[in-house]
Design an enzyme around this catalytic site. Structure first.
Site, PDB file in Angstrom:
ATOM      1  N   HIS A 119      38.500  35.147  29.214  1.00 36.72           N
ATOM      2  CA  HIS A 119      39.726  34.391  29.485  1.00 36.72           C
ATOM      3  C   HIS A 119      39.394  32.908  29.290  1.00 36.72           C
ATOM      4  O   HIS A 119      38.250  32.495  29.492  1.00 36.72           O
ATOM      5  CB  HIS A 119      40.123  34.672  30.937  1.00 36.72           C
ATOM      6  CG  HIS A 119      41.443  34.136  31.363  1.00 36.72           C
ATOM      7  ND1 HIS A 119      41.621  32.831  31.746  1.00 36.72           N
ATOM      8  CD2 HIS A 119      42.654  34.730  31.495  1.00 36.72           C
ATOM      9  CE1 HIS A 119      42.894  32.646  32.098  1.00 36.72           C
ATOM     10  NE2 HIS A 119      43.542  33.787  31.947  1.00 36.72           N
ATOM     11  N   ASP A 195      33.190  36.983  36.204  1.00 40.90           N
ATOM     12  CA  ASP A 195      34.611  36.726  36.419  1.00 40.90           C
ATOM     13  C   ASP A 195      35.228  38.048  36.892  1.00 40.90           C
ATOM     14  O   ASP A 195      35.399  38.986  36.114  1.00 40.90           O
ATOM     15  CB  ASP A 195      35.235  36.253  35.094  1.00 40.90           C
ATOM     16  CG  ASP A 195      36.755  36.163  35.164  1.00 40.90           C
ATOM     17  OD1 ASP A 195      37.342  36.603  36.162  1.00 40.90           O
ATOM     18  OD2 ASP A 195      37.357  35.668  34.193  1.00 40.90           O
ATOM     19  N   GLN A 198      39.901  40.560  37.106  1.00 49.72           N
ATOM     20  CA  GLN A 198      40.561  41.845  36.817  1.00 49.72           C
ATOM     21  C   GLN A 198      39.791  43.032  37.380  1.00 49.72           C
ATOM     22  O   GLN A 198      40.195  44.187  37.153  1.00 49.72           O
ATOM     23  CB  GLN A 198      40.734  42.031  35.298  1.00 49.72           C
ATOM     24  CG  GLN A 198      41.611  40.990  34.631  1.00 49.72           C
ATOM     25  CD  GLN A 198      43.077  41.041  35.067  1.00 49.72           C
ATOM     26  OE1 GLN A 198      43.543  41.984  35.725  1.00 49.72           O
ATOM     27  NE2 GLN A 198      43.828  40.010  34.731  1.00 49.72           N
ATOM     28  N   LYS A 221      46.261  38.257  42.237  1.00 54.70           N
ATOM     29  CA  LYS A 221      46.209  39.463  41.406  1.00 54.70           C
ATOM     30  C   LYS A 221      45.872  40.694  42.246  1.00 54.70           C
ATOM     31  O   LYS A 221      45.767  41.792  41.726  1.00 54.70           O
ATOM     32  CB  LYS A 221      45.164  39.291  40.298  1.00 54.70           C
ATOM     33  CG  LYS A 221      45.530  38.224  39.266  1.00 54.70           C
ATOM     34  CD  LYS A 221      44.504  38.184  38.169  1.00 54.70           C
ATOM     35  CE  LYS A 221      44.533  36.904  37.362  1.00 54.70           C
ATOM     36  NZ  LYS A 221      45.677  36.796  36.465  1.00 54.70           N
ATOM     37  N   CYS A 383      45.864  34.123  27.302  1.00 57.12           N
ATOM     38  CA  CYS A 383      44.782  33.176  27.612  1.00 57.12           C
ATOM     39  C   CYS A 383      43.430  33.691  27.123  1.00 57.12           C
ATOM     40  O   CYS A 383      42.401  33.496  27.786  1.00 57.12           O
ATOM     41  CB  CYS A 383      44.709  32.862  29.109  1.00 57.12           C
ATOM     42  SG  CYS A 383      46.178  32.062  29.713  1.00 57.12           S
TER      43      CYS A 383
HETATM   44  N1  PLP Z   1      39.890  35.673  34.251  1.00 57.09           N
HETATM   45  C1  PLP Z   1      40.577  36.761  33.887  1.00 57.09           C
HETATM   46  C2  PLP Z   1      39.844  37.935  33.323  1.00 57.09           C
HETATM   47  C3  PLP Z   1      41.962  36.787  34.046  1.00 57.09           C
HETATM   48  O1  PLP Z   1      42.650  37.871  33.678  1.00 57.09           O
HETATM   49  C4  PLP Z   1      42.610  35.654  34.588  1.00 57.09           C
HETATM   50  C5  PLP Z   1      44.073  35.625  34.747  1.00 57.09           C
HETATM   51  O2  PLP Z   1      44.799  36.300  34.054  1.00 57.09           O
HETATM   52  C6  PLP Z   1      41.843  34.558  34.962  1.00 57.09           C
HETATM   53  C7  PLP Z   1      40.474  34.592  34.780  1.00 57.09           C
HETATM   54  C8  PLP Z   1      42.459  33.316  35.540  1.00 57.09           C
HETATM   55  O3  PLP Z   1      43.049  33.604  36.754  1.00 57.09           O
HETATM   56  P1  PLP Z   1      43.876  32.464  37.507  1.00 57.09           P
HETATM   57  O4  PLP Z   1      45.003  32.082  36.595  1.00 57.09           O
HETATM   58  O5  PLP Z   1      44.340  33.129  38.755  1.00 57.09           O
HETATM   59  O6  PLP Z   1      42.954  31.343  37.737  1.00 57.09           O
END
Ligand code: PLP
Length: 426
Positions: A119, A195, A198, A221, A383
């Site tokens: 992401h 990270d 998900q 999430k 993203c």
């Molecule tokens: N990392 C992953 C794998 C994601 O799917 C997302 C959000 O969709 C993020 C990071 C970023 O999350 P946030 O927008 O809550 O900071």
């Protein structure tokens, strides 16, 4: 009766928006159960005051609730010490904190190893460090959407100071072998970051078993409110790191010419934190724990099995989907295209070779046609632009499931997709 048959009753949005609303965008943000909404309301109605600052009863209550939320979240991800949980806004802020703080010690020629499926929040903060000559490398994926572990191993070098990977891809759904990647990183003397945006919402996650040094995830999430997220960090590392933001609460003493820092985790929580958000997240953790994270994961797998079986049954012309076909190694995320949306260069080369693209429906048109049928999916690059390019697409549509989704929701998705193709074939 399986839990998902009655679970929508716990979520007011399904009651308010009615039977025909099918929410398939939980990878972006999840819906919230009454227990979370009530926890927020209860805090503001009965306990609202700032933490740490007051010597009066109400402030002590707020401080106690905030501290207990930290303990609860810490237990939920298998952390042995609540001080290892830093409350932040979201995964993005947690990763920025790490890039800023760990990045301070990196020098020209040092390397950071990511994967091509990250992401943007696990790419862009590291790119800031390129200004001082830090190099970023990306481990590639295989054709089936799994991580190419040979490529990853070949890209790690004595200069690799940080390895940071997503646990689960928000586009391909791929579950990465993080414990194995952690061993490779640590054998190389690199810091290992996961990270968990998900993964923490969808499967049992134990930071001790994974062996990561840091993990970032977002409350919104996983049934919690927006505006609260977590950085898990090994206490010995957090203690050595420089703070990210300066201000109240993160200091021990302030003089006109310098300051000293509070202990971990306060050192990383400058200013008034999202107290209600942390309490709401704790209520979300209780809800998930009560369902059982094994059951949550099994339900996601089952919905993916149903998705693949409906995909082949429906035989929608031109439908292609991305990521591993085995539900055991993927999270409940289904990215697809109708007629495949290629970048212009690929389209031109296909046209040169006389290959027709059939009915092509742009993902934005897919999403808006599905919306007309009450089915909410996301479209775009999610993203993850480098990954979108890597899979030769300009964008994809994405359906993502959570605990409140049912096999009927998946059937609605495919009925609505059949309708979409009919509309655009005319
Ligand atoms: N990392 C992953 C794998 C994601 O799917 C997302 C959000 O969709 C993020 C990071 C970023 O999350 P946030 O927008 O809550 O900071």
């Amino acid at each position: 009766m399986p839990f998902w048959e009655r679970i929508k009753e716990d979520f007011p949005i399904f009651h308010n928006l009615g039977e025909n609303f099918t929410y398939l965008d939980s990878a972006a943000t999840s819906q919230k159960p009454y227990s979370v909404i009530n926890a927020l309301s209860d805090f503001y109605s009965r306990h609202n005051s700032n933490v740490h600052r007051g010597i009066y009863r109400l402030s002590e209550e707020a401080t106690d609730l905030y501290g207990r939320s930290r303990e609860n979240v810490s237990r939920f991800i298998g952390s042995s010490d609540p001080r290892q949980i830093v409350f932040v806004r979201n995964t993005t802020e947690a990763l920025n904190l790490l890039a800023y703080s760990l990045g301070h010690d990196l020098v020209e020629g040092d390397e950071i190893l990511l994967t091509i499926m990250e992401h943007h929040s696990n790419i862009v903060p590291w790119q800031f460090l390129q200004e001082k000559g830090v190099r970023i490398k990306y481990a590639d994926i295989r054709e089936d959407g799994t991580l190419d572990m040979d490529d990853l191993a070949s890209k790690i070098s004595p200069r690799t100071k940080i390895v940071s990977v997503t646990h689960v891809s928000n586009v391909l759904g791929t579950i990465n072998p993080v414990a194995e990647i952690g061993r490779i990183a640590h054998d190389n003397g690199s810091i290992f970051i996961v990270d968990g945006a998900q993964s923490v919402p969808h499967m049992p996650v134990d930071v001790g078993r994974i062996g990561c040094d840091f993990m970032a995830f977002s409350g919104h999430k996983m049934l919690g409110p927006t505006g609260i997220g977590c950085l898990y960090g090994r206490i010995d590392l957090l203690e050595k790191m420089r703070p990210f933001m300066g201000g109240g609460e993160m200091i021990r003493e302030v003089y006109t010419d310098h300051s000293t820092w509070a202990d971990v985790p306060e050192k990383f929580e400058a200013g008034t934190p999202d107290i209600a958000g942390a309490i709401g997240l704790s209520a979300a953790v209780d809800y998930l724990r009560n369902l059982g994270m094994e059951n949550v994961r099994d339900h996601g797998r089952e919905l993916m099995r149903i998705t693949f079986s409906l995909e082949s049954e429906a035989g929608i012309p031109g439908l292609i989907s991305y990521g591993p076909r085995n539900p055991d190694i993927r999270g409940p995320v289904y990215a697809f295209n109708i007629g495949s949306i290629h970048p212009m260069s690929v389209e031109e080369s296909l046209a040169d070779r006389g290959v027709g693209l059939g009915t092509v429906v742009h993902p934005h048109d897919v999403a808006s046609t599905l919306d007309g049928k009450g089915v909410a999916v996301r479209s775009g690059h999610h993203c993850a632009m480098p990954l979108t390019h890597r899979i030769n697409a300009v964008a994809t549509s994405r359906a993502s499931y959570y605990i409140y989704n049912t096999p009927e929701d998946v059937r609605r998705l495919f009925h609505s997709l059949e309708h979409t193709v009919k509309v655009y074939s005319r």
